[in-house]
Design a protein around this motif. Structure first.
Motif, PDB file in Angstrom:
ATOM      1  N   LYS A 156      36.228   9.658  11.789  1.00 14.99           N
ATOM      2  CA  LYS A 156      35.766   8.263  11.744  1.00 14.99           C
ATOM      3  C   LYS A 156      36.909   7.420  11.183  1.00 14.99           C
ATOM      4  O   LYS A 156      37.757   7.943  10.452  1.00 14.99           O
ATOM      5  N   ALA A 157      36.906   6.131  11.499  1.00 14.70           N
ATOM      6  CA  ALA A 157      37.996   5.265  11.036  1.00 14.70           C
ATOM      7  C   ALA A 157      38.148   5.362   9.520  1.00 14.70           C
ATOM      8  O   ALA A 157      39.262   5.397   8.997  1.00 14.70           O
ATOM      9  N   MET A 158      37.013   5.472   8.813  1.00 17.94           N
ATOM     10  CA  MET A 158      37.103   5.483   7.348  1.00 17.94           C
ATOM     11  C   MET A 158      37.697   6.789   6.806  1.00 17.94           C
ATOM     12  O   MET A 158      38.082   6.851   5.659  1.00 17.94           O
ATOM     13  N   ASP A 159      37.775   7.823   7.656  1.00 20.30           N
ATOM     14  CA  ASP A 159      38.393   9.079   7.218  1.00 20.30           C
ATOM     15  C   ASP A 159      39.915   9.001   7.241  1.00 20.30           C
ATOM     16  O   ASP A 159      40.602   9.861   6.665  1.00 20.30           O
ATOM     17  N   VAL A 160      40.451   8.016   7.947  1.00 15.64           N
ATOM     18  CA  VAL A 160      41.874   8.033   8.270  1.00 15.64           C
ATOM     19  C   VAL A 160      42.804   8.019   7.042  1.00 15.64           C
ATOM     20  O   VAL A 160      43.712   8.853   6.958  1.00 15.64           O
ATOM     21  N   PRO A 161      42.591   7.122   6.069  1.00 18.75           N
ATOM     22  CA  PRO A 161      43.503   7.147   4.906  1.00 18.75           C
ATOM     23  C   PRO A 161      43.522   8.514   4.224  1.00 18.75           C
ATOM     24  O   PRO A 161      44.598   9.025   3.895  1.00 18.75           O
ATOM     25  N   ALA A 162      42.355   9.110   4.048  1.00 19.26           N
ATOM     26  CA  ALA A 162      42.284  10.426   3.394  1.00 19.26           C
ATOM     27  C   ALA A 162      43.025  11.487   4.207  1.00 19.26           C
ATOM     28  O   ALA A 162      43.653  12.388   3.644  1.00 19.26           O
TER      29      ALA A 162
END
Ligand SMILES: Cc1cc2nc3c(=O)[nH]c(=O)nc-3n(C[C@H](O)[C@H](O)[C@H](O)COP(=O)(O)O)c2cc1C
Ligand code: SF4
Ligand code: FES
Lengths: 159, 518
Positions: free
Chosen positions: B68-74
């Motif tokens: 998911k887009a929100m997983d990307v930084p991690a």
């Protein structure tokens, strides 16, 4: 907002679309697509123009236009929400989802909300059957819809 | 060295958020000042893992998904760019069992390459088939395709080589290759995936068909429900033309062939080949009586090859590796590989290309992992809206044309739709009739009127109105449609209806009638 298109204008713009596409082999469907793209629907007044330019009878053009589900004879809402009603989507609760979306919009299939924001259409398969149930909003695709996503989608469409 | 990050542009991946993921990754690359580039590939066809992000690390592709887009930084924090560990890390993608056990011939490049990079295409074996075809006579090409045992993947299973030979032998100034990319069946998406994920293989297949039959013009007729496929296909054709693969002299052969994409207008029946031809000509999509065959009098009355996307896209590998290589896969008279499309209520839904012959149960239970809802599998519809519903009792049926026909079913375009035990088979039978009524071209009475009467009769059974008599009537009606219809729309609608009634009779016994009180 209602857009008034003058009749002469429709004829002129239709004529220029025909001029662009008439050299295609079997140009009628591409012309109807382009007319619908231009006006948002296929205006009655465009039909005699197309018929005359392609040397077809008006009945023939009318017959073709009405045969296909895609062509509309009046404008759609600002957004078109297409919901897949076919088997793979049914198997993942597509019918319940359809009921929910209809209730959220307050309309049935093939209708437009009173504020003119959304037209709801049924489609039979978007090729997204492995991530059913699915929908298409103005050409953008959405898969694995659940109640929450459906609510968000409707909110987005109403904007 | 610039790291390559693959984020699919396949419509199903987009439907699950791939665009947002690609944007988020692009942002991180800039924000962190990294030397990385995003490649928009097709899909590997493992849709429970989409969006599936892959990183190329020392020649291997490490996968992360579903992202998911929100997983990307991690993911970047975890060192994704060097294949670093993270709960979403899947390891080497080629090693995933779902992919590893497949035999990918037609889909060899799908999900691996950039669909619009000709360089990528050639580096992965593309154009070898067309190059060989250019050096052969039409008769030799047709023989190769005939010997491969390839049968039409659009549904009817007619031998492709024989169809081509008929067109080659037909006399005509002008001949056409028409690619049937209408793919209207529920549960099918292989055509869409090829057009979006490896369009050059279809272009190559059509060009070979042109050389084989003397056709100089091809049309890809696809559906308006597939805007992404239309865009990729059109762009790929432009690129192929620029590179001299299409145009007045295909690969310098002196023989001409060019392709145009056409969009349908939302009519299922236009997948039927003669209705499709009428639609291409700018007419109502009404089915034509045969004869004459399209091979003799097809588009604009010219000799025409009309083939499904997968049939045409399977030709390059046949020309590249030889007829025998392809024919050695499969069972009985079903040769080669078939891209199974596993869909509906299923855990591991996606595209699985394999030789013919796996059992239906193996496909649904083992490969598909059973239902997504976790409930028992009740029924499986194979072959789209005109295909039969199979119960568990038929799960030992091998996946091939003849075995399915022997059980009153069909494999069609190999779409497999799984239903759990909450499915109401009477409702499904009703839908089949309703679909036929909505989509009928109207040319013949059994289909046009019969389907509407069919809906009414199913409704009567549901409401407990003379159920015994109406079940018999429904059977009669199906018989009339089966034998009295001009095309398979009316002629095959009895498959889902009768299979539902035969295999799930309990759903056709009305609940104690409430209306009796009225
Ligand atoms: C109602 C109906 C719909 C069909 N839809 C498709 C379709 O979407 N795609 C397709 O390739 N064939 C479809 N077919 C089969 C075609 O008529 C035809 O058999 C096929 O295009 C031949 O190509 P092939 O020999 O490569 O399979 C359909 C047939 C019927 C009767
Ligand atoms: S069976 Fe139905 S779709 Fe086929 S030709 Fe007859 S009316 Fe048309
Ligand atoms: S059945 Fe809904 S996307 Fe295919």
């Amino acid at each position: 907002m209602t857009i008034h298109i003058a009749e002469g204008d429709i004829a002129a713009r239709t004529r220029s679309i025909v001029a662009d596409l008439r050299s295609l082999e079997g140009p009628l469907l591409p012309i109807l697509h382009q007319v619908q793209q231009e006006f948002g629907y296929v205006p009655q007044q465009a039909l005699p123009v197309i018929a005359e330019e392609l040397n077809l009878s008006r009945a023939e053009v009318h017959g073709v236009m009405t045969f296909y589900h895609d062509y509309r004879d009046h404008p759609a809402g600002r957004h078109v929400l297409k919901l897949c009603r076919a088997e793979a989507c049914q198997s993942m609760g597509g019918d319940a989802l359809a009921e929910r979306i209809k209730a959220l919009l307050g309309i049935d299939f093939h209708q437009t909300t009173l504020d003119g924001s959304v037209t709801l259409e049924a489609v039979y398969c978007l090729g997204l059957c492995a991530c059913a149930p699915s929908a298409m909003l103005d050409g953008e695709v959405y898969g694995r819809l659940d109640d929450q996503l459906a609510t968000e989608l409707v909110a987005e469409a109403r904007r | 060295m610039t790291v390559k990050i693959y984020v699919p542009r396949d419509a199903a991946a987009l439907a699950l958020g791939a665009e947002k993921v690609a944007k988020a990754i692009a942002q991180e690359i800039v924000a962190r000042g990294l030397d990385a580039e995003i490649v928009r590939n097709g899909s590997r066809g493992m849709f429970w893992l989409e969006p599936l992000v892959e990183i190329e690390v020392t020649g291997k592709r490490i996968g992360y998904g579903p992202v998911k887009a929100m997983d990307v930084p991690a993911l970047f924090d975890a060192g994704m760019l060097s294949g670093g560990g993270h709960p979403l890390c899947l390891g080497e993608v080629e090693d995933l069992p779902f992919l590893k056990e497949q035999t990918r011939l037609t889909f060899a490049r799908c999900g691996i390459t950039d669909p619009l990079s000709l360089g990528d295409y050639e580096a992965h074996g593309g154009l070898a088939g067309l190059r060989r075809a250019v050096s052969m006579t039409p008769v030799e090409i047709v023989k190769e395709v005939t010997d491969s045992g390839l049968r039409g993947r659009g549904g009817a299973g007619f031998p492709t080589g024989i169809k081509w030979k008929t067109v080659l032998d037909a006399s005509g100034e002008r001949k056409y290759i028409v690619c049937n990319a209408d793919e209207g069946d529920s549960g099918t998406f292989a055509d869409r995936m090829i057009m979006e994920g490896d369009p050059f293989v279809l272009i190559e297949g059509m060009a070979i068909a042109g050389l084989a039959t003397g056709a100089t013009k091809g049309f890809v007729y696809t559906r308006s429900e597939y805007p992404h496929a239309i865009a990729v296909m059109s762009e790929a054709i432009g690129i192929a033309r620029q590179a001299g693969i299409l145009g007045p002299s295909v690969l310098g052969s002196g023989r001409a062939f060019d392709i145009e994409v056409r969009t349908g207008a939302g009519a299922y029946v236009c997948g039927e080949e003669t209705a499709l031809l009428n639609s291409l000509e700018g007419k109502r999509g009404i089915v034509r009586a045969k004869p004459p065959l399209p091979a003799h009098k097809g588009l604009f009355d010219c000799p025409t090859v009309i083939n499904n996307v997968i049939s045409l896209a399977s030709v390059p590998v046949i020309m590249e590796r030889g007829a025998a290589f392809y024919r050695d896969f499969g069972m009985g008279r079903s040769r080669g590989t078939i891209p199974l499309q596993i869909a509906g209520n299923v855990r591991y839904g996606g595209l699985y290309e394999t030789a013919f012959g796996l059992s239906l149960g193996d496909i649904v239970d083992r490969i598909g992992g059973g239902t997504r809802t976790g409930r028992p599998v009740k029924a499986v519809q194979v072959g789209g809206p005109l295909g039969a519903y199979f119960p568990r009792a038929l799960f030992d049926t091998p996946f091939d044309y003849e075995s399915f026909a022997a059980k009153d079913g069909l494999i069609g375009h190999a779409g497999i739709v799984v239903f759990d035990d909450t499915a109401d088979m009477l409702k499904q039978a009703r839908f089949a009739m309703e679909f036929c009524a909505v989509e009928s071209c109207g040319k013949c009475t059994p289909c046009r009127i019969g389907s509407t009467r069919g809906v009414e009769t199913v409704d009567k059974i549901a409401r407990g109105i003379e159920p015994e008599k109406n079940r018999v009537l429904l059977g009669d009606l199906c018989n009339t449609m089966k034998f009295g219809s001009l095309c398979a729309l009316g002629g095959f609608t009895p498959y889902p209806v009768m299979s539902a009634m035969t295999h799930f009779p309990e759903d056709f016994v009305p609940a104690p009638v409430v209306e009796a009180a009225e």
